[in-house]
Design an enzyme around this catalytic site. Structure first.
Site, mmCIF file in Angstrom:
data_model
loop_
_atom_site.group_PDB
_atom_site.id
_atom_site.type_symbol
_atom_site.label_atom_id
_atom_site.label_comp_id
_atom_site.label_asym_id
_atom_site.label_seq_id
_atom_site.Cartn_x
_atom_site.Cartn_y
_atom_site.Cartn_z
ATOM 1 N N ASP A 265 -2.814 -8.460 -1.545
ATOM 2 C CA ASP A 265 -3.229 -6.677 -0.830
ATOM 3 C C ASP A 265 -5.093 -7.413 -1.163
ATOM 4 O O ASP A 265 -5.882 -6.840 0.256
ATOM 5 C CB ASP A 265 -3.314 -5.470 -1.618
ATOM 6 C CG ASP A 265 -3.742 -4.752 -0.027
ATOM 7 O OD1 ASP A 265 -3.625 -4.754 0.971
ATOM 8 O OD2 ASP A 265 -4.242 -3.603 -0.907
ATOM 9 N N ARG B 280 -9.147 -12.644 2.277
ATOM 10 C CA ARG B 280 -10.413 -13.301 1.465
ATOM 11 C C ARG B 280 -9.024 -14.601 1.924
ATOM 12 O O ARG B 280 -10.281 -15.919 2.005
ATOM 13 C CB ARG B 280 -10.939 -13.427 0.043
ATOM 14 C CG ARG B 280 -10.042 -12.968 -1.198
ATOM 15 C CD ARG B 280 -9.829 -12.512 -2.471
ATOM 16 N NE ARG B 280 -10.292 -11.224 -1.872
ATOM 17 C CZ ARG B 280 -10.398 -9.911 -2.779
ATOM 18 N NH1 ARG B 280 -10.652 -10.321 -4.380
ATOM 19 N NH2 ARG B 280 -11.125 -8.944 -2.486
ATOM 20 N N LYS C 141 1.252 -1.444 -0.182
ATOM 21 C CA LYS C 141 -0.011 -0.231 0.113
ATOM 22 C C LYS C 141 0.798 0.794 0.301
ATOM 23 O O LYS C 141 1.835 1.639 1.044
ATOM 24 C CB LYS C 141 -0.896 0.018 1.095
ATOM 25 C CG LYS C 141 -2.010 -1.140 1.376
ATOM 26 C CD LYS C 141 -2.692 -1.064 2.197
ATOM 27 C CE LYS C 141 -3.718 -2.322 2.644
ATOM 28 N NZ LYS C 141 -4.770 -1.700 1.551
#
Length: 516
Positions: free
Chosen positions: A348, A352, A277
């Site tokens: 990123d 999940r 990020k």
């Protein structure tokens, strides 16, 4: 922790000046409130302030507890777009104003809400907001002690008497769950690193009937939670950042009528991993554990309420997505617990992966359970915030849609000021994660932010269903399993401010109302 007690004989309590030190009045129509003390206070305020019926104000009053009345109007509540959150906002603002004025034991009085179905729960909603609005971060409480949360108790009364000790006990139990959720979600990434997150859960459930187990055996995690372990791979070099799975089990007294199984995303910090990020987007990622926090809070509230008929099993994947020489990277193919070969599309999109292994284990539990329903709860996508703003999102698979799970969350969320938007899983979502070659079975993600991807909050559920093996339990299966995915990417913190916003503890209240 602020305590709450019901006041059923308002006038006798007002006559005892030692009981409380401020009077907070929450009302949708202040001029119509008939109580003499409140009427005098409103007359005093309106004589000098034309906005007295519409804006919060503090009025000196010799007759009031502590010599002060705080008027906290809700504003309009009966327009088409109004809902019970008007009471949440007014109660929070009123109690905070009393605290800031120096009150340590305010008395909150609610004028009876309109006889409208939208406001049937207004008293409990307002009381929950009043006590919850005084929460301060764990770091502040540990550094400053009792002065961080100076209000010791709140009295709560409804002018028509429709709030008793049973209501106060319910509010305190639910607030305990929400407080745990806020602490877990909102605390900094070192204070709430994976082992400390797990210990905080152990301590929180110590005086309850909930069984807590913590799996921190790295060999066992690599074997049984391979996707989760891949996310955590770069964190293993730092002992205090090593992952764990926290399992919570609540068994009710008497017969089990239904079983709720929850997977909670607990990313204690998300750097993005190898797909780092950048441009300031890493700030606030200590709140990426909001899903696991909400699940823990839900279980604590269930236990404090002593709910019957419902068994709850939860697994929380508590992981740090670090960056380092051993980071997992895009293009890797990793076999999930359910045996599905997953090609990593973007590191990123790590949440999940964590959820898929948890759901696979819970799927095995569900196959042996009474009337099971499975859920994943996560601050999963930026697309959730882009799509619906500050609302929870619920998506059902076929069996859950038949059972009306998401619709029930939406209906009850409206009633309790914890609203949901209902989204749909479509065939395009399955197409999006379909394999591009025979080398793998499933693609985790594309390489764009979810907020820049069409159906960015929907297709991750298709991934979860396939990677966990739940796609084998749709309406066409011999053993259908209802599965609902809840994305709180837009609702997990107030105001959408992941770095500085207060953790919302959502959707604890809506889940309690809809599922239990």
């Amino acid at each position: 922790m602020t305590r709450l007690h019901a006041v059923t004989d308002l006038d006798s309590v007002l006559a005892d000046p030692a009981r409380h030190d401020a009077l907070v009045v929450v009302a949708h129509d202040l001029p119509a409130v008939a109580h003499p003390l409140i009427s005098r206070a409103f007359a005093t305020a309106s004589a000098v302030d034309a906005q007295a019926a519409h804006a919060i104000s503090l009025v000196p009053s010799a007759d009031a507890p502590g010599g002060r009345v705080i008027l906290a109007p809700t504003g309009p509540v009966l327009r088409d777009h109004d809902d019970v959150r008007r009471y949440t906002e007014a109660a929070q603002a009123g109690v905070r104003r009393a605290r800031d004025a120096g009150a340590r034991a305010p008395l909150v009085v609610l004028a009876p809400p309109p006889a409208d179905d939208r406001h049937r729960n207004a008293a409990r909603v307002a009381a929950l907001a009043a006590i919850g609005g005084l929460w301060e971060p764990l770091e502040a409480r540990e550094a400053l002690g009792a002065s961080a949360e100076p209000v010791a108790s709140i009295g709560f009364s409804v002018l028509d008497g429709a709030f008793g000790e049973a209501d106060a006990a319910w509010v305190e139990a639910v607030d305990a769950g929400m407080r745990l959720a806020r602490d877990l979600a909102g605390t900094d990434p070192e204070r709430m690193a994976p082992p400390k997150f797990a210990q905080y859960c152990v301590d929180a459930f110590r005086e309850t009937s909930v069984n807590v187990s913590v799996n921190s055996d790295q060999d066992a995690l690599r074997r049984d939670y391979p996707l989760l372990s891949a996310v955590a791979r770069a964190s293993l070099e730092v002992e205090r950042h090593r992952p764990c799975v926290v399992r919570l089990e609540y068994a009710p007294q008497g017969t089990v009528e239904r079983t709720l199984l929850f997977a909670g995303k607990g990313l204690t910090y998300d750097t993005g991993g190898a797909d780092l990020k950048t441009d300031g987007h890493m700030a606030g990622m200590s709140r990426d554990k909001g899903g696991a926090a909400a699940v823990a809070g839900f279980v604590l509230a269930v236990a404090r309420l002593g709910l019957t008929g419902v068994k709850v099993i939860a697994e929380l994947g508590v992981v740090r997505n670090s960056i380092g020489p051993d980071s997992f990277v895009a293009d890797e193919i990793i076999r999930s617990h359910a045996g599905v070969r997953v090609r990593i599309g973007n590191t990123d999109a790590e949440g999940r992966l964590v959820l898929a292994d948890l759901l696979s284990h819970l799927r095995e539990d569900a196959l042996q359970a009474t009337a099971p329903r499975l859920f994943s709860v996560a601050t999963l996508t930026g697309h959730a915030n882009r799509a619906v703003g500050p609302y929870n999102i619920a998506l059902d698979n076929g069996p859950a849609r038949t059972a009306g799970v998401a619709e029930s969350l939406s209906k009850q969320g409206d009633q309790w000021g914890d609203p949901f938007e209902v989204s749909r899983l479509r065939r395009e979502d399955y197409d999006f994660v379909a394999p591009r070659s025979r080398a793998d079975d499933l693609l985790s993600c594309n390489n764009l932010p979810s907020s820049a991807t069409p159906r960015g909050h929907q297709f991750p559920m298709a991934f979860l269903a396939i990677a966990s093996g739940l796609d084998r339990h749709g309406t066409d299966a011999s053993q259908p399993l209802a599965f609902t995915h809840i994305d709180i990417g837009g609702s997990g913190v107030e105001g959408g401010d992941w770095q500085h916003g207060r953790p919302s503890a959502r959707p604890v209240v809506a889940m309690l109302a809809a599922l239990t």
